[in-house]
Scaffold this motif. Structure first.
Motif: not given
Length: 823
Positions: A217-237, A242-250
């Motif tokens: 049903n033309d499902y398309r999904r892109t996922f990206v995550r940026l990880n900083t790793g350890d930057t002193g005592p702080v680490r983050s992501w 982006d998610n899209t699809a046609n409905m399978w019914r209607g």
């Protein structure tokens, strides 16, 4: 940008932008945060829900749990579908191992489908159309829900819209308490259990994680995550999908964008602060719920009308018929919504024996659901409801509509809600000795919610609403006021104090006793047909308070065998809708839903076989349902008593070195005790009266559910085949209509490649649902008191009957995913 600056920017985004996510990288060190209960000597925090019910464990408990968990870690517990538990009540946890093999767009309702006691379904396997679930006969509005320790159930209806919350790459683990929520849970509507899940902690290694999926049903999904790793005592992501699809019914599309993030500041070995955000924006069309008659006559793929009837060349009765038919045009049935949630979790060691946890949060939501309506043209200066001085049919003129000569058109009916929800949970744990621990604290929340159904303009030639969010193009009264069906405002203040004592006099026995006091207040106002000649209004100020005890006893025979019994009282503050309708109808039905839940169970963790078995009984009082007054106005009545009992079990078998088998079984009896008083209306086919529900089964409750999963994983190649059997469901409270049970099979497989230079741990996986392309009614969308089936003919002569609506099982579908990390 330097990495230190990047980390600071992401941390600031997490703390100020508001939202949350759930992500998992290909790096193994990211999973460690979600497995903190495994072998750790620290109590769990909001980064993990595994064994979250042992947050008040004694020092002896922690050592015992470590031994039991290490024993369990040497096993392969169903490929992550089962976990080691130590609480004296029913608990199940899905771990990262299972989540990373599921389709990446799946939401939490799809993840918990194998857990004993849970019946989960969805309109669309992409995870973009929310989901439907019940537990032990309780519907989702009776079940509490938290993410990273903060509540996400709707403040008014207690609904949870699963699509809003995070990507599966960011999910750490998901824990279900099938009957008895923890005393310290921030729940005001959890009469039937609790679900909690957590996002993964940021990795110590910086880099970028990338996932791309395509599917049916033309499902398309892109996922990206940026990880900083350890930057002193702080680490983050921080992640974006982006998610899209046609409905399978209607006709129609599903379109969802998510931004999630998390930062962890490790102050020292004993103190840390994490900040999480989740943001979601969706502009979906809606699946039509169907009756049995519609499906049988119009086919399995029937949905809303896919053809718009232009209105400009029609007059009188032909115009009225076309405008009424156009109400069901697919483009009017929308579900736009945006929400974000920001939460923090501060974990502090105040003294050698005292640990403090502080979780402040803020949730914001804005959006709703669209549909169709019919309005009439009028040049009158009087504010008559659904009359407007507008050319609604596109014929170039405004003609006064009369009873004999209709003039008007289709309008966009948009029911929306705007919510602001700040709150804080503060709890401390003090070790009173090796054998005794005391947990105590409070929860405070003050939310504001505005609800309205407004009307907007629709293009009479194409059927497209001018603005699906209805920020403009309103249908207006002559004085400029927006035409509305209702306008409501509610302030809800919640105060909860709690204390739990955990005592382990020796290595065998654990005794737990807790007490909570919840005080809830709802104040506000409601208008029906505001600013019109038929306006009605009300003000309300209601409060409820209850003492909620819970007790539990566990006998740890050895590292393999546990026996337990637990019992607890819960209650559910009446929903916004119940309070508003009762107030408008002049009815005082303020009794809250209340439950006594008791679990009796056994757990075994062996070298190749592990399992758990639990029998339970719940006394459920004052379940709220809609009835009618003598004037035909809706109000909330109650089912005085329900008797819920059954069996939940799960089993993991390590068949061979790389093979695992997992099975779960659910047996549920949800029996209504007494007849349901539906009110004494005279506006509905002779009116509502006393419905013969005594001894009947709760609608949408399957008596038997079984899951069986066979998995292979040699660290390079993996594959899983899952089968699920669900028995029949009743669609109405009088049990005059039912839909048959069904069996489905799902298949997943993947291959993990070696590193390709700067591409680390690339993988590919295939997820196929409903292998046999089976057709079935998968859940009850709206249960009625009495169906219109032929079996109900005699009852329908003197009781109001209406057809239940159902969701449908999606035909066979596939998702193909490629993922990797860049470092």
């Amino acid at each position: 940008m330097k990495r230190t600056h990047l980390s600071a920017a992401i941390a600031m985004a997490c703390c100020m932008s508001v939202g949350v996510a759930m992500a998992q990288t290909a790096n193994n060190d990211q999973t460690q945060g979600s497995q903190s209960a495994a072998g750790s000597q620290q109590r769990v925090n909001a980064s993990s829900t595994s064994n979250t019910t042992t947050s008040n464990a004694t020092e002896r408990d922690v050592k015992q749990m470590s031994a039991v968990t290490v024993q369990g870690q040497s096993l392969s517990l169903g490929g992550g579908l089962m976990s080691v538990q130590t609480a004296p009540k029913a608990v199940s946890t899905i771990t990262r191992d299972a989540i990373e093999k599921a389709s990446p767009g799946s939401n939490f309702t799809q993840m918990i489908g194998t857990i004993p006691g849970v019946n989960a379904a969805t309109d669309d396997v992409t995870g973009l159309a929310n989901g439907h679930y019940s537990m032990r006969g309780y519907d989702s509005s009776d079940i509490g829900m938290t993410v990273n320790g903060a509540p996400i159930t709707d403040t008014g209806s207690y609904s949870v819209y699963a699509t809003e919350y995070g990507d599966s790459e960011n999910m750490g683990d998901i824990t279900v308490l099938q009957g008895i929520p923890d005393i310290d849970m921030p729940d005001s509507g959890a009469s039937g259990g609790h679900i909690g899940w957590a996002t993964i902690d940021p990795s110590h290694q910086g880099g970028v994680d990338f996932t791309q999926s395509i599917g049916s049903n033309d499902y398309r999904r892109t996922f990206v995550r940026l990880n900083t790793g350890d930057t002193g005592p702080v680490r983050s992501w921080i992640s974006f999908s982006d998610n899209t699809a046609n409905m399978w019914r209607g006709e129609g599309d599903l379109r969802v964008t998510k931004v999630d993030g998390k930062s962890v500041w490790t102050i020292d070995d004993n103190n840390s602060i994490s900040a999480s955000l989740q943001y979601s924006r969706q502009s979906n069309d809606e699946y039509a719920a169907v009756t049995k008659q519609q499906e049988e006559q119009l086919g399995y793929n029937w949905s809303y009308n896919d053809t718009w009837i232009p209105l400009n060349n029609l007059k009188g009765s032909a115009l009225k018929t076309a405008a009424t038919d156009d109400e069901n045009y697919w483009a009017l049935h929308t579900n736009p919504y945006k929400s974000y949630m920001f939460s923090m979790d501060g974990e502090f060691k105040l003294a050698d024996s005292t640990h403090l946890s502080v979780i402040p949060y803020f949730w914001y939501g804005d959006g709703g659901g669209g549909g169709g309506g019919v309005a009439q043209e009028s040049t009158s200066l009087i504010n008559k409801y659904l009359y407007a001085n507008v050319d609604l049919n596109g014929d170039g003129q405004i003609t006064n509509s009369t009873k004999t000569n209709f003039s008007g058109g289709t309008v966009y009916a948009y029911s929306s809600a705007l919510t602001y929800r700040p709150g804080v949970i503060i709890k401390a744990n003090t070790d009173l000795g090796m054998d005794n621990s005391l947990e105590y604290g409070f929860w405070y929340e003050r939310s504001r919610k505005s609800q309205a159904e407004d009307y907007g303009l629709v293009n009479p030639f194409t059927g497209q609403p001018d603005d699906i969010w209805l920020n403009s193009s309103y249908l207006l009264y002559p004085g400029g006021q927006i035409e509305q069906y209702y306008d409501e405002y509610t302030t809800t203040e919640l105060k909860k104090g709690f204390v739990t004592d955990n005592w382990t006099p020796n290595d065998y026995w654990t005794f737990q006793a807790g007490l909570a006091y919840l005080y809830a207040t709802r104040t506000g106002f409601a208008f029906d047909y505001p600013n019109s000649t038929t306006q009605t209004s009300t003000n309300f100020n209601n409060n409820w308070h209850r003492i909620l005890p819970a007790v539990g006893v566990k006998y740890q025979l050895d590292e393999r065998n546990q026996f337990y019994i637990g019992s607890g009282k819960t209650f559910r503050v009446p929903s916004n809708t119940a309070i508003l309708l009762d107030s408008l109808a002049g009815v005082n039905n303020g009794a809250p839903e209340m439950t006594w839940n008791t679990d009796l169970g056994y757990r075994y963790y062996g070298d190749t076989i592990s399992g758990s078995a639990d029998v339970y009984h719940s006394n459920y009082f004052n379940k709220q349902e809609v009835g009618y007054t003598e004037q035909g106005s809706e109000f909330y009545t109650t089912i005085p008593h329900m008797d819920m009992r059954g069996f939940n079990g799960e089993l993991s078998w390590k068949l061979a070195q790389n093979w695992t088998v997992y099975s779960s079984y659910t047996y549920t009896e949800a029996t209504i005790r007494g007849n349901l008083d539906g009110g004494l209306g005279n506006a509905y086919d002779g009116g509502n009266g006393i419905y013969p529900t005594n001894g009947k089964t709760m609608p949408d409750t399957a008596r038997n559910i079984g899951n069986l999963s066979l998995g292979y994983d040699d660290s390079r190649i993996w594959a899983t085949l899952n089968g699920r059997v669900t028995s029949s469901l009743y669609g109405d409270y009088a049990n005059t209509e039912s839909v048959g049970g069904f069996t489905t099979f799902n298949f997943s497989a993947g291959y993990r490649f070696g590193d390709w230079g700067w591409m680390k741990k690339p993988y590919i996986k295939l997820n196929v649902t409903n292998l046999t392309d089976h057709e079935a009614y998968s859940y009850v969308y709206s249960a009625t008191l009495l169906s219109k089936s032929t079996d109900a003919t005699a009852l329908a002569k003197y009781l109001y009957a209406s057809a239940p609506e159902y969701g449908l099982l999606e035909p066979r579908a596939f998702v193909l995913t490629f993922g990797t990390s860049f470092q």
